[in-house]
Scaffold this motif. Sequence first.
Motif, PDB file in Angstrom:
ATOM      1  N   HIS A  40       2.239   1.485  -3.351  1.00 49.06           N
ATOM      2  CA  HIS A  40       1.322   1.870  -4.560  1.00 49.06           C
ATOM      3  C   HIS A  40       1.431   3.213  -5.272  1.00 49.06           C
ATOM      4  CE1 HIS A  40      -2.468   1.340  -7.021  1.00 49.06           C
ATOM      5  NE2 HIS A  40      -2.876   2.406  -6.223  1.00 49.06           N
ATOM      6  N   ASP A  41       1.696   4.054  -4.487  1.00 48.89           N
ATOM      7  CA  ASP A  41       1.587   5.843  -4.690  1.00 48.89           C
ATOM      8  C   ASP A  41       3.015   6.242  -4.919  1.00 48.89           C
ATOM      9  OD1 ASP A  41      -1.490   5.619  -4.731  1.00 48.89           O
ATOM     10  OD2 ASP A  41      -1.211   6.339  -2.698  1.00 48.89           O
TER      11      ASP A  41
ATOM     12  N   ARG B 122       0.925  -1.222   0.136  1.00 45.13           N
ATOM     13  CA  ARG B 122      -0.057   0.211   0.056  1.00 45.13           C
ATOM     14  C   ARG B 122       0.925   1.449  -0.112  1.00 45.13           C
ATOM     15  NH1 ARG B 122       0.020   1.931   5.159  1.00 45.13           N
ATOM     16  NH2 ARG B 122       0.361   0.517   6.780  1.00 45.13           N
TER      17      ARG B 122
END
Length: 97
Positions: A62-63, A59
């Motif tokens: 991801h960005d 997570r």
Amino acid sequence: MRGERGQATIELVALAGLVAIVALSVHALLVLWAAQSRAQGIADQAAVMVAEGRPIPARLRHDADIRRHGRTLAVTVHVSLAGVPGSADAVARAALP
């Protein structure tokens, strides 16, 4: 009287254009500031996890692009600004213990 009305219209259109440019500039700065804050938050979280010997969760990856350079983590968050060709990057670093 007619010339004065035309002049006022031109001034109003010019002022509206200037206000739009200023609004877009302020919006872009706020987006970049938020991306920089996000990059720094991810860098801090990832540094704690690496220091504890835990893997960095998907997570967080991801960005952002997370890279380790010796005792430093570099985090890059890609930013696309509306109406601006290309993109910008927000980069943050966190030192590892």
